[in-house]
Design a protein around this motif. Sequence first.
Motif, PDB file in Angstrom:
ATOM      1  N   LEU A 250      52.815  38.347  -1.855  1.00 39.40           N
ATOM      2  CA  LEU A 250      53.042  38.687  -0.324  1.00 39.40           C
ATOM      3  C   LEU A 250      51.850  39.498   0.022  1.00 39.40           C
ATOM      4  N   THR A 251      51.113  40.255  -0.706  1.00 42.25           N
ATOM      5  CA  THR A 251      49.876  41.172  -0.148  1.00 42.25           C
ATOM      6  C   THR A 251      48.912  40.336  -0.124  1.00 42.25           C
ATOM      7  N   MET A 252      48.694  39.170  -1.088  1.00 44.45           N
ATOM      8  CA  MET A 252      47.617  38.457  -0.960  1.00 44.45           C
ATOM      9  C   MET A 252      47.726  37.541  -0.025  1.00 44.45           C
ATOM     10  N   VAL A 253      48.744  37.039   0.709  1.00 39.27           N
ATOM     11  CA  VAL A 253      49.185  36.017   1.574  1.00 39.27           C
ATOM     12  C   VAL A 253      48.744  36.751   2.826  1.00 39.27           C
ATOM     13  N   VAL A 254      49.129  37.964   3.094  1.00 39.76           N
ATOM     14  CA  VAL A 254      48.763  39.063   4.248  1.00 39.76           C
ATOM     15  C   VAL A 254      47.170  39.066   4.055  1.00 39.76           C
ATOM     16  N   PHE A 255      46.338  39.397   3.133  1.00 39.71           N
ATOM     17  CA  PHE A 255      45.169  39.581   3.040  1.00 39.71           C
ATOM     18  C   PHE A 255      44.437  38.177   3.576  1.00 39.71           C
ATOM     19  N   VAL A 256      44.604  37.410   2.747  1.00 39.68           N
ATOM     20  CA  VAL A 256      44.152  35.889   3.069  1.00 39.68           C
ATOM     21  C   VAL A 256      44.378  35.519   4.633  1.00 39.68           C
ATOM     22  N   GLY A 257      45.711  35.782   5.061  1.00 41.63           N
ATOM     23  CA  GLY A 257      45.937  35.454   6.353  1.00 41.63           C
ATOM     24  C   GLY A 257      44.964  36.332   7.315  1.00 41.63           C
TER      25      GLY A 257
ATOM     26  N   ALA B  60      47.079  43.946  -6.533  1.00 43.51           N
ATOM     27  CA  ALA B  60      47.163  42.704  -6.155  1.00 43.51           C
ATOM     28  C   ALA B  60      46.066  41.947  -6.001  1.00 43.51           C
ATOM     29  N   LEU B  61      44.777  42.323  -5.599  1.00 43.68           N
ATOM     30  CA  LEU B  61      43.478  41.816  -5.938  1.00 43.68           C
ATOM     31  C   LEU B  61      43.077  41.544  -7.187  1.00 43.68           C
ATOM     32  N   GLU B  62      43.338  42.645  -8.017  1.00 40.70           N
ATOM     33  CA  GLU B  62      42.876  42.536  -9.491  1.00 40.70           C
ATOM     34  C   GLU B  62      43.770  41.584 -10.155  1.00 40.70           C
TER      35      GLU B  62
ATOM     36  N   ASN C 124      32.170  54.839 -10.032  1.00 41.29           N
ATOM     37  CA  ASN C 124      33.293  54.334  -9.472  1.00 41.29           C
ATOM     38  C   ASN C 124      33.178  52.794  -9.066  1.00 41.29           C
ATOM     39  N   ALA C 125      32.374  52.105 -10.149  1.00 42.93           N
ATOM     40  CA  ALA C 125      32.489  50.713 -10.030  1.00 42.93           C
ATOM     41  C   ALA C 125      33.921  49.989 -10.013  1.00 42.93           C
ATOM     42  N   GLU C 126      33.936  49.001  -9.366  1.00 41.43           N
ATOM     43  CA  GLU C 126      35.157  47.890  -9.637  1.00 41.43           C
ATOM     44  C   GLU C 126      34.977  47.477 -10.743  1.00 41.43           C
ATOM     45  N   ALA C 127      36.213  47.447 -11.558  1.00 40.93           N
ATOM     46  CA  ALA C 127      36.325  46.971 -12.712  1.00 40.93           C
ATOM     47  C   ALA C 127      37.739  46.238 -13.219  1.00 40.93           C
ATOM     48  N   LEU C 128      38.019  45.377 -13.924  1.00 45.39           N
ATOM     49  CA  LEU C 128      39.337  45.083 -14.229  1.00 45.39           C
ATOM     50  C   LEU C 128      40.082  46.417 -15.319  1.00 45.39           C
ATOM     51  N   SER C 129      41.076  46.516 -15.308  1.00 45.31           N
ATOM     52  CA  SER C 129      41.614  47.527 -16.109  1.00 45.31           C
ATOM     53  C   SER C 129      42.388  47.093 -17.492  1.00 45.31           C
ATOM     54  N   LYS C 130      42.596  45.629 -17.732  1.00 46.24           N
ATOM     55  CA  LYS C 130      42.886  45.179 -18.864  1.00 46.24           C
ATOM     56  C   LYS C 130      42.773  43.918 -19.259  1.00 46.24           C
ATOM     57  N   PRO C 131      42.842  43.507 -20.489  1.00 45.32           N
ATOM     58  CA  PRO C 131      42.580  42.133 -20.776  1.00 45.32           C
ATOM     59  C   PRO C 131      43.021  41.023 -19.945  1.00 45.32           C
ATOM     60  N   LEU C 132      42.384  39.907 -19.773  1.00 39.36           N
ATOM     61  CA  LEU C 132      42.795  38.840 -18.826  1.00 39.36           C
ATOM     62  C   LEU C 132      43.987  38.375 -19.155  1.00 39.36           C
ATOM     63  N   SER C 133      44.521  38.173 -20.505  1.00 36.75           N
ATOM     64  CA  SER C 133      45.557  37.676 -20.562  1.00 36.75           C
ATOM     65  C   SER C 133      46.701  38.431 -20.358  1.00 36.75           C
ATOM     66  N   GLU C 134      46.636  39.639 -19.920  1.00 34.48           N
ATOM     67  CA  GLU C 134      47.866  40.476 -19.548  1.00 34.48           C
ATOM     68  C   GLU C 134      48.263  40.448 -18.140  1.00 34.48           C
ATOM     69  N   TYR C 135      47.407  39.855 -17.119  1.00 38.09           N
ATOM     70  CA  TYR C 135      47.468  39.860 -15.900  1.00 38.09           C
ATOM     71  C   TYR C 135      48.651  38.920 -15.438  1.00 38.09           C
ATOM     72  N   ARG C 136      49.323  39.296 -14.314  1.00 38.13           N
ATOM     73  CA  ARG C 136      50.502  38.699 -14.089  1.00 38.13           C
ATOM     74  C   ARG C 136      50.602  38.818 -12.516  1.00 38.13           C
ATOM     75  N   LEU C 137      50.934  38.096 -11.679  1.00 38.96           N
ATOM     76  CA  LEU C 137      51.224  38.279 -10.048  1.00 38.96           C
ATOM     77  C   LEU C 137      52.614  38.449  -9.886  1.00 38.96           C
ATOM     78  N   THR C 138      52.998  39.388  -9.163  1.00 36.41           N
ATOM     79  CA  THR C 138      54.395  39.858  -8.877  1.00 36.41           C
ATOM     80  C   THR C 138      54.463  39.555  -7.475  1.00 36.41           C
ATOM     81  N   LYS C 139      55.927  39.304  -7.108  1.00 35.99           N
ATOM     82  CA  LYS C 139      56.009  38.769  -5.660  1.00 35.99           C
ATOM     83  C   LYS C 139      55.464  39.709  -4.639  1.00 35.99           C
ATOM     84  N   ARG C 140      55.617  40.914  -4.894  1.00 33.83           N
ATOM     85  CA  ARG C 140      54.629  41.780  -4.005  1.00 33.83           C
ATOM     86  C   ARG C 140      53.149  41.515  -3.858  1.00 33.83           C
ATOM     87  N   ASN C 141      52.755  41.364  -5.113  1.00 40.44           N
ATOM     88  CA  ASN C 141      51.328  40.844  -5.228  1.00 40.44           C
ATOM     89  C   ASN C 141      50.870  39.735  -4.418  1.00 40.44           C
TER      90      ASN C 141
END
Length: 464
Positions: A258-265, A109-111, A239-256
């Motif tokens: 909802l997860t971010m709403v909970v995190f920001v909340g 979700a965060l990525e 173990n560094a945090e890093a993006l796993s794919k090109p930027l153009s391939e990122y999409r937010l699912t409904k679960r993502n």
Amino acid sequence: MAEQQTAAASGSRKKWYQAVPDPMVLIFIILVATYFLTFIIPAGEFERVTQDGRTVVVPGSFAYLENVANIPLFNIFVAIPEGLISASRYLFIVFIAGGLFHILQKTGALENAIGVAVNRVGVERRNMIIVVGTFIYGFFGVAVGFENNIALVPIAVLIASAIGCSSLVGTAMAVGGIGIGFALSPINPYTVGVAQGIAELPTFSGAWLRTLLVLSSLALLSLYICKRVVKMEFEEPDNAEALSKPLSEYRLTKRNILTMVVFVGGLIAMLIGVFTRGWYINEIAGTFLLLAIIIGALNGLSANGIVKQMMEGAASVTAGALVIGVAASIQVILEQAVIIDTIVNSLSALIDGIPSIFSAIMASVVQGIINLFIPSGSGQALVTMPILIPVADLVGMSRQLMITAFQVGDGLTNLIVPTSGGTLAMLALGRVSYAQWLKAILPFMVLVYGLSWIGLVIGHLVGY
């Protein structure tokens, strides 16, 4: 041939930052040096009284103590577990935050959120993202505090990865921004609030100079990161945090989402708790633990799965967390030897007798040295302000300027002293070693101190 050998020898010679020992080794060396200082510096104490529920020093009450026994050599080693105990709240928030962000990484979700956001802004606007990110973290430092923002560092690391930069850049944005914001905040309750109460000044008065200092320093930090840190060689840890794919391939699912709403909340609830209920590290750690459980369950993890992910996240930051506890052992030795007040009393005397226009600069230097021994901002204010406020009156410096000098010295050194638990905790979450951090931040420290000292001189000249 000789020239080639000379060049090879020169190339193989380690640079200063590569010769810096592991933080554990460095701090242990400081611990041993502190132990031997206890045989040179005599024990001494100020009298203390309680005012408005706070224990403050009585000016002019310093006295040397007799019959204070020498500390046994074995106490060097005993001080380490005692330091781990005294710094336990820092250790736990690092472990819990490490677990939470590991779960967030596993959910994607965060990525995905950062990937989508950076893709829309455009990676070509990298410098703008760095500037905005630095100022946002600076705002958190100004408004929320220093240690309260420890758990937000991994977000900056992911943002840095999304724009093609190292975790060092993300850590500089987060730790530098939070540190500058906290150090020069016009509304810092831990330093300004406590110090102005002791100096009998209206709370948060004289905010204009501190506001100018914090804004100009954050701008300087943003420029420094864009021009220097981005170009620095940095070996990413495994173990560094890093993006796993090109930027153009990122999409937010409904679960993502909802997860971010909970995190920001959860972050909003944390801020409300900090501002309205006086929450500090334990409550913030509890909030992140609750978020980890909710987010894990929301993403289909079983109870065992949540525990497993939390343990993996905590394990990845164990080395950095333990450094915090070892650093705390230095103060354990100082307190056992009863020499902290002696050091404060001796350093305070340096301010008296120098030209008034430079007295604020000297006060900031003195406070910076004291911060090595008393890493708590409010604790340092309670110990030093009752001594230095009368000194300010004697040398013709305004009390308001003395408090700002205290802020500069106490706050800025948090970014480099190895006894600052909050800084070490943030570096642990950013996966940046102390040696790498020093290499990156020391040149900036020269610049920001110069800027702050110019501000202090101007403050003196305009009767601040």
